[in-house]
Design an enzyme around this catalytic site. Structure first.
Site, PDB file in Angstrom:
ATOM      1  N   GLY A 229       0.781  -1.242   0.000  1.00  0.00           N
ATOM      2  CA  GLY A 229       0.000   0.000   0.000  1.00  0.00           C
ATOM      3  C   GLY A 229       0.807   1.283   0.000  1.00  0.00           C
TER       4      GLY A 229
ATOM      5  N   ARG B   4     -15.216 -14.424 -10.391  1.00  0.00           N
ATOM      6  CA  ARG B   4     -14.774 -13.039 -10.540  1.00  0.00           C
ATOM      7  C   ARG B   4     -15.958 -12.056 -10.553  1.00  0.00           C
ATOM      8  NH1 ARG B   4     -10.045 -11.306 -11.838  1.00  0.00           N
ATOM      9  NH2 ARG B   4      -9.446 -13.334 -12.637  1.00  0.00           N
TER      10      ARG B   4
ATOM     11  N   ARG C  38      -5.579  -7.872  -9.360  1.00  0.00           N
ATOM     12  CA  ARG C  38      -6.673  -8.655  -9.950  1.00  0.00           C
ATOM     13  C   ARG C  38      -7.189  -7.950 -11.190  1.00  0.00           C
ATOM     14  NH1 ARG C  38      -9.540 -12.485  -7.645  1.00  0.00           N
ATOM     15  NH2 ARG C  38     -11.543 -11.835  -8.472  1.00  0.00           N
TER      16      ARG C  38
ATOM     17  N   ASN D 297      -5.329   3.288 -12.878  1.00  0.00           N
ATOM     18  CA  ASN D 297      -4.358   2.287 -12.422  1.00  0.00           C
ATOM     19  C   ASN D 297      -2.958   2.861 -12.546  1.00  0.00           C
ATOM     20  OD1 ASN D 297      -3.361  -0.313 -11.624  1.00  0.00           O
ATOM     21  ND2 ASN D 297      -2.808  -0.701 -13.763  1.00  0.00           N
TER      22      ASN D 297
ATOM     23  N   HIS E 159       0.976   1.535 -13.166  1.00  0.00           N
ATOM     24  CA  HIS E 159       1.723   0.359 -13.604  1.00  0.00           C
ATOM     25  C   HIS E 159       3.212   0.715 -13.645  1.00  0.00           C
ATOM     26  CE1 HIS E 159       2.338  -3.478 -15.533  1.00  0.00           C
ATOM     27  NE2 HIS E 159       3.158  -2.865 -16.375  1.00  0.00           N
TER      28      HIS E 159
ATOM     29  N   LEU F 166      -6.009  -5.614 -20.169  1.00  0.00           N
ATOM     30  CA  LEU F 166      -4.976  -5.469 -19.136  1.00  0.00           C
ATOM     31  C   LEU F 166      -3.993  -4.336 -19.464  1.00  0.00           C
ATOM     32  CD1 LEU F 166      -3.599  -6.684 -16.580  1.00  0.00           C
ATOM     33  CD2 LEU F 166      -2.220  -8.063 -18.157  1.00  0.00           C
ATOM     34  N   ASP F 167      -3.804  -3.422 -18.517  1.00  0.00           N
ATOM     35  CA  ASP F 167      -2.795  -2.359 -18.619  1.00  0.00           C
ATOM     36  C   ASP F 167      -2.870  -1.630 -19.961  1.00  0.00           C
ATOM     37  OD1 ASP F 167      -1.892  -3.113 -16.084  1.00  0.00           O
ATOM     38  OD2 ASP F 167      -0.469  -4.559 -16.897  1.00  0.00           O
TER      39      ASP F 167
ATOM     40  N   GLU G 104       6.402   6.670  -8.925  1.00  0.00           N
ATOM     41  CA  GLU G 104       4.983   6.290  -8.871  1.00  0.00           C
ATOM     42  C   GLU G 104       4.242   7.177  -7.870  1.00  0.00           C
ATOM     43  OE1 GLU G 104       3.859   2.117  -8.507  1.00  0.00           O
ATOM     44  OE2 GLU G 104       5.836   1.508  -9.188  1.00  0.00           O
TER      45      GLU G 104
HETATM   46  C1  GAR Z   1       3.412  -0.846  -7.489  1.00  0.00           C
HETATM   47  O1  GAR Z   1       4.726  -0.896  -7.990  1.00  0.00           O
HETATM   48  C2  GAR Z   1       2.418  -0.814  -8.623  1.00  0.00           C
HETATM   49  O2  GAR Z   1       2.847  -0.050  -9.708  1.00  0.00           O
HETATM   50  C3  GAR Z   1       2.333  -2.267  -8.972  1.00  0.00           C
HETATM   51  O3  GAR Z   1       2.301  -2.924  -7.730  1.00  0.00           O
HETATM   52  C4  GAR Z   1       3.057  -2.176  -6.795  1.00  0.00           C
HETATM   53  C5  GAR Z   1       2.210  -1.957  -5.567  1.00  0.00           C
HETATM   54  O4  GAR Z   1       2.974  -1.364  -4.558  1.00  0.00           O
HETATM   55  N1  GAR Z   1       1.175  -2.550  -9.749  1.00  0.00           N
HETATM   56  C6  GAR Z   1       1.167  -3.435 -10.744  1.00  0.00           C
HETATM   57  O5  GAR Z   1       2.121  -4.100 -11.064  1.00  0.00           O
HETATM   58  C7  GAR Z   1      -0.179  -3.549 -11.468  1.00  0.00           C
HETATM   59  N2  GAR Z   1      -0.009  -4.206 -12.713  1.00  0.00           N
HETATM   60  P1  GAR Z   1       2.275  -0.670  -3.328  1.00  0.00           P
HETATM   61  O6  GAR Z   1       1.340  -1.721  -2.701  1.00  0.00           O
HETATM   62  O7  GAR Z   1       3.390  -0.333  -2.393  1.00  0.00           O
HETATM   63  O8  GAR Z   1       1.523   0.536  -3.801  1.00  0.00           O
END
Ligand code: GAR
Length: 201
Positions: free
Chosen positions: A12, A65, A91, A107, A109, A144-145, A174
């Protein structure tokens, strides 16, 4: 006031960056109305509770789902969520979910899309040997993405890096990118033309 709903599956850190950005006034007129996880033991859920936010686990294991998503959508609606932020929500969303909040799901990524969609994007980029990678905040569509890109930030891959170093460098960006993208979307000052996100004055 804009009600945000955050969906997460893990630690998170992006959720916390969004919460901090709201507290710092960087996302005007917004509040996190609810944090939802598909995993009851997601550390991000506990972090949300500690901040005094509504934190809800809706376990997905062993469920269809569409049925699980239906429950998530109901929870988001009951908290009058306007914009959904996927923050490490591992998910795929069902078409019904995407349609229920069309144009209102974001989202983040950890790659410069359309390169390296899917899991372990940082590792995919590292192993491919790219010298520049980064992160993308985009609208969610049924693929997806894939949805329209709101904002990207790039980082270098340096010769002494290991995948962990690259992932950490991306993560830092990010946290900046997500808050900025949310503020842009909530301002309403944009249009989507084809796949293109175009800011408006
Ligand atoms: C982040 O790096 C996010 O970009 C990635 O998961 C991580 C979550 O980190 N998301 C994906 O790969 C989605 N395809 P966080 O729980 O510390 O925010």
């Amino acid at each position: 006031m804009h009600n945000l709903g955050v969906l997460l599956s893990g630690r998170g850190s992006n959720f916390l960056a969004i919460a901090d950005a709201i507290d710092a006034g960087k996302i005007p007129d917004a509040r996190i109305a609810v944090v939802i996880s598909n995993l009851a033991d997601a550390p991000g859920l506990e972090a949300a509770r500690q901040r005094g936010l509504n934190a809800v686990a809706i376990e997905a294991r062993g469920r269809k789902r569409a049925e699980h998503d239906h429950e998530v959508v109901a929870a988001l609606r009951s908290h009058e969520v306007e914009l959904i932020c996927l923050a490490g929500y591992m998910r795929l969303l069902s078409p019904g979910f995407v349609q229920a909040f069309s144009g209102r799901i974001l989202n983040i990524h950890p790659s410069l899309l359309p390169a390296f969609p899917g899991l372990d994007a940082q590792m995919q980029a590292f192993e491919y040997g790219v010298q520049v990678t980064g992160c993308t905040v985009h609208f969610v569509d049924e693929q997806l993405d894939h949805g329209a890109i709101i904002l990207q930030r790039s980082v270098p891959v340096l010769s002494g890096d290991d995948p962990h170093a690259v992932a950490a460098r991306i993560l830092e960006q990010e946290h900046v990118a997500y808050a900025e993208a949310i503020a842009r979307v909530l301002s309403g000052k944009y249009e989507i033309v084809g796949r293109r996100y175009l800011p408006k004055k």
